[in-house]
Design an enzyme around this catalytic site. Structure first.
Site, PDB file in Angstrom:
ATOM      1  N   GLY A  57      46.243  46.459  33.130  1.00 46.68           N
ATOM      2  CA  GLY A  57      45.062  46.255  32.304  1.00 46.68           C
ATOM      3  C   GLY A  57      44.825  44.775  32.077  1.00 46.68           C
ATOM      4  N   HIS A  58      44.941  44.017  33.164  1.00 45.25           N
ATOM      5  CA  HIS A  58      44.701  42.584  33.091  1.00 45.25           C
ATOM      6  C   HIS A  58      44.590  42.016  34.506  1.00 45.25           C
ATOM      7  CE1 HIS A  58      48.909  42.074  34.210  1.00 45.25           C
ATOM      8  NE2 HIS A  58      49.239  42.871  33.216  1.00 45.25           N
ATOM      9  N   ALA A  59      44.159  40.760  34.580  1.00 42.03           N
ATOM     10  CA  ALA A  59      44.166  40.002  35.834  1.00 42.03           C
ATOM     11  C   ALA A  59      44.926  38.711  35.581  1.00 42.03           C
ATOM     12  CB  ALA A  59      42.744  39.701  36.285  1.00 42.03           C
ATOM     13  N   ARG A 104      44.128  44.852  37.596  1.00 44.01           N
ATOM     14  CA  ARG A 104      44.960  45.986  38.025  1.00 44.01           C
ATOM     15  C   ARG A 104      45.335  46.875  36.841  1.00 44.01           C
ATOM     16  NH1 ARG A 104      48.784  42.055  38.628  1.00 44.01           N
ATOM     17  NH2 ARG A 104      46.917  40.932  39.219  1.00 44.01           N
ATOM     18  N   ILE A 129      44.324  37.252  32.015  1.00 44.42           N
ATOM     19  CA  ILE A 129      43.000  37.590  31.478  1.00 44.42           C
ATOM     20  C   ILE A 129      43.110  39.037  31.032  1.00 44.42           C
ATOM     21  CG2 ILE A 129      40.529  37.789  31.955  1.00 44.42           C
ATOM     22  CD1 ILE A 129      41.151  35.785  34.309  1.00 44.42           C
TER      23      ILE A 129
END
Ligand code: TYD
Length: 144
Positions: A57-59, A104, A129
Site C-alpha cells: 500500500g505504498h510506492a 504495490r 509514498i
C-alpha cells in the site's frame, strides 16, 4: 535467467532463480547483481499474516526490490499510475522484481505464507509514498 515482462509495467519482471533439484530437497540461490539486478542492502520478511490482510500500500521514490513467496502464496498488485497488474507468487524459486515508482499491494496470503523481500536501500521512511493521491500526483508530474 528467465525474464517475463509484465504487460503494462515494462520494468516489472519475474526472475527465475537457479534450482538445484535433489532427492533430499531442492535448493535455490540468489546472488547480488546476478540474479538480483541491484546491490542488496536489506532483507525483510512478512510472516504470520492474518487471513484477509493486505500489506504494502505504498510506492518508493528510489528503492527497488525483489519479492519472493518463500512459503505459501500471495498476490502482488502492481500499479504504475496508468496500468495495474496482478502477479501470483507461489514458488520459492521465482522472484518478482519491482522497480521504484510502482505502487504495490500484497494480498490474498495463504496460511503460513512467508514473503521475503530483498531491497536496494536501507530503511528510510522519506523514500515512501504512502498516500495514493500523492502517488498519482507524482506520476502526473513525471516524478519531478
Ligand atoms: P511497511 O513497509 O509499511 O510494511 P509493508 O510494506 O510490508 O506492509 O512497514 C511497516 C512498518 O515496519 C513501518 O512502521 C516501518 C517498519 N519497517 C522497518 O522498521 N524496517 C523495515 O525494513 C521495513 C520494511 C519496515
Amino acid at each position: 535467467m528467465l525474464l517475463e515482462k509484465c504487460d503494462n509495467l515494462d520494468q516489472c519482471k519475474i526472475i527465475n532463480f537457479p534450482k538445484v533439484t535433489d532427492f533430499r530437497g531442492n535448493l535455490s540461490f540468489i546472488e547480488e547483481n546476478r540474479q538480483v539486478p541491484f546491490d542488496i542492502k536489506r532483507v525483510y520478511y512478512l510472516y504470520d499474516v492474518p487471513s484477509g490482510a493486505t500489506r504494502g500500500g505504498h510506492a518508493h521514490k528510489q528503492l527497488q526490490q525483489l519479492v519472493i513467496a518463500l512459503s505459501g502464496s500471495f498476490d502482488v498488485i502492481l500499479d504504475d499510475g496508468y496500468h495495474k497488474r496482478k502477479v501470483f507468487l507461489n514458488r520459492p524459486h521465482y522472484g518478482l522484481y519491482i522497480p521504484s515508482k510502482v505502487w504495490r499491494e500484497l494480498e490474498n496470503f495463504s496460511s503460513n505464507s512467508v514473503a521475503l523481500a530483498l531491497v536496494s536501500e536501507f530503511y528510510d521512511e522519506s523514500d515512501y509514498i504512502r498516500e495514493y493521491d500523492d502517488f498519482k500526483k507524482m506520476v502526473e508530474n513525471g516524478w519531478r
